[in-house]
Design a protein around this motif. Structure first.
Motif, mmCIF file in Angstrom:
data_model
loop_
_atom_site.group_PDB
_atom_site.id
_atom_site.type_symbol
_atom_site.label_atom_id
_atom_site.label_comp_id
_atom_site.label_asym_id
_atom_site.label_seq_id
_atom_site.Cartn_x
_atom_site.Cartn_y
_atom_site.Cartn_z
ATOM 1 N N GLU A 74 0.798 -1.219 0.000
ATOM 2 C CA GLU A 74 0.000 0.000 0.000
ATOM 3 C C GLU A 74 0.835 1.275 0.000
ATOM 4 O OE1 GLU A 74 -2.879 -0.480 -0.778
ATOM 5 O OE2 GLU A 74 -3.067 -2.581 -0.256
ATOM 6 N N GLY A 75 2.163 1.136 0.136
ATOM 7 C CA GLY A 75 3.026 2.309 0.019
ATOM 8 C C GLY A 75 2.806 3.364 1.089
ATOM 9 N N THR A 76 2.450 2.927 2.320
ATOM 10 C CA THR A 76 2.209 3.896 3.390
ATOM 11 C C THR A 76 3.520 4.370 4.025
ATOM 12 O OG1 THR A 76 2.023 2.167 5.079
ATOM 13 C CG2 THR A 76 -0.014 2.833 3.946
ATOM 14 N N VAL A 77 4.646 3.822 3.579
ATOM 15 C CA VAL A 77 5.958 4.194 4.108
ATOM 16 C C VAL A 77 6.907 4.292 2.911
ATOM 17 C CG1 VAL A 77 6.682 1.779 4.433
ATOM 18 C CG2 VAL A 77 7.700 3.580 5.861
ATOM 19 N N GLU A 78 7.980 5.047 3.070
ATOM 20 C CA GLU A 78 8.960 5.171 1.979
ATOM 21 C C GLU A 78 9.496 3.787 1.604
ATOM 22 O OE1 GLU A 78 13.321 7.214 1.089
ATOM 23 O OE2 GLU A 78 12.193 7.802 2.878
ATOM 24 N N GLN A 79 9.509 3.499 0.300
ATOM 25 C CA GLN A 79 9.912 2.175 -0.182
ATOM 26 C C GLN A 79 11.427 2.103 -0.359
ATOM 27 O OE1 GLN A 79 7.058 -0.240 -0.885
ATOM 28 N NE2 GLN A 79 6.505 1.356 0.561
ATOM 29 N N SER A 80 12.009 0.963 0.009
ATOM 30 C CA SER A 80 13.463 0.835 -0.051
ATOM 31 C C SER A 80 13.864 -0.577 -0.434
ATOM 32 C CB SER A 80 14.073 1.161 1.317
ATOM 33 O OG SER A 80 15.417 0.771 1.359
ATOM 34 N N LYS A 81 14.829 -0.643 -1.380
ATOM 35 C CA LYS A 81 15.481 -1.929 -1.654
ATOM 36 C C LYS A 81 16.965 -1.812 -1.327
ATOM 37 C CE LYS A 81 13.183 -4.023 -5.653
ATOM 38 N NZ LYS A 81 13.499 -4.369 -7.022
#
Length: 271
Positions: A74-81
């Motif tokens: 849902e992308g409610t937080v910054e996405q990180s790989k």
């Protein structure tokens, strides 16, 4: 970076799943169908419950491993790989089931270190079954060790799949694959939650599962649990790009090669 205590983290993740699962269960009992958003494609639905559950999971998981990044549905937080450790989360796998009151939906949480999954947790909310595994350990359902089915042939197998929501160019060849599996197995089920499908392969309720157009948060936890339960997971080419590659074939070590051969014969001839 200091080594992390995976066993302790696993205990915490199980407890978090139970807590957020109870929130989802209670919300589902009085859910209002008008509180649904249409996401960016046909039949891709999201409810306020998905987003609120994800926020709760992110906040709790951040506390137990502050250095980890997040890859979430849902992308409610910054996405990180880019972090060494990343949580891959689906707060409610089986949203359409949930919205219709069909009691087959789960929380799915995977933890990766680099490109390796080291923890998987699939929590079947209504049945209160927590499927979990950590690196170097066995797979469990709650406190019981689980193993994949010992069935030796495709002909004796019960399989699961899913149907992609949008109309892909590969739709017809995929339906051809399903037809062939129907003729060569005990049957195919479509449960509506890839995380639960994989958990059921891990504990031997299903012999195999295959699908395409999957997302990392659908499968990161479940594929790892299948592997720790003695099963085999590959992409449709027989390789290891099944978390981010969008397609996978999972099964016990006897049935998986038969499944993969049938899929490859049709799938790659089509491409």
């Amino acid at each position: 970076m200091a080594a992390i205590d995976l066993k302790n983290i696993q205990r915490n993740v199980n407890a978090i799943c139970e807590e957020v699962g109870e929130f989802i269960r209670i919300e589902g009992a009085s859910f209002d169908l008008t509180r649904i958003e249409q996401k960016n494609s046909f039949n891709n639905l999201v409810s306020y419950v998905d987003k609120e559950a994800e926020r709760k999971l992110v906040a709790a998981l951040h506390k137990i491993l502050p250095e980890a990044g997040f890859i979430t549905e849902e992308g409610t937080v910054e996405q990180s790989k880019q972090k060494e450790y990343n949580w891959i989360i689906d707060p409610l796998d089986g949203t359409t089931n949930f919205l219709h009151g069909l009691p087959i939906f789960a929380i799915s949480i995977g933890l990766t270190r680099g490109d390796q999954t080291i923890l998987g947790d699939v929590y079947h909310i209504i049945r209160k079954e927590c499927f979990h595994a950590i690196e170097g350990g066995q797979a469990y359902c709650n406190d019981q060790v689980i193993r994949v089915s010992p069935v030796k042939t495709l002909g004796e197998s019960l399989l699961a799949t899913g149907f992609p929501y949008y109309h892909s160019a590969k739709k017809d060849v995929y339906l051809d694959i399903i037809k062939e599996f129907l003729e060569k197995s005990h049957g195919i089920r479509r449960l509506g939650s890839a995380a639960i499908d994989l958990a059921y392969v891990a504990c031997g309720r299903l012999e195999g599962f295959f699908e395409y157009n999957l997302n990392p948060w659908d499968v990161a936890a479940g594929t790892f649990i299948v592997q720790q339960a003695g099963g085999t997971v590959t992409d449709f080419r027989g390789g290891n790009n099944f978390i981010f590659g969008g397609e996978l074939c999972a099964g016990n070590s006897h049935v998986h090669p038969e499944m993969l051969q049938l899929i490859q014969h049709k799938w790659h001839n089509h491409q």
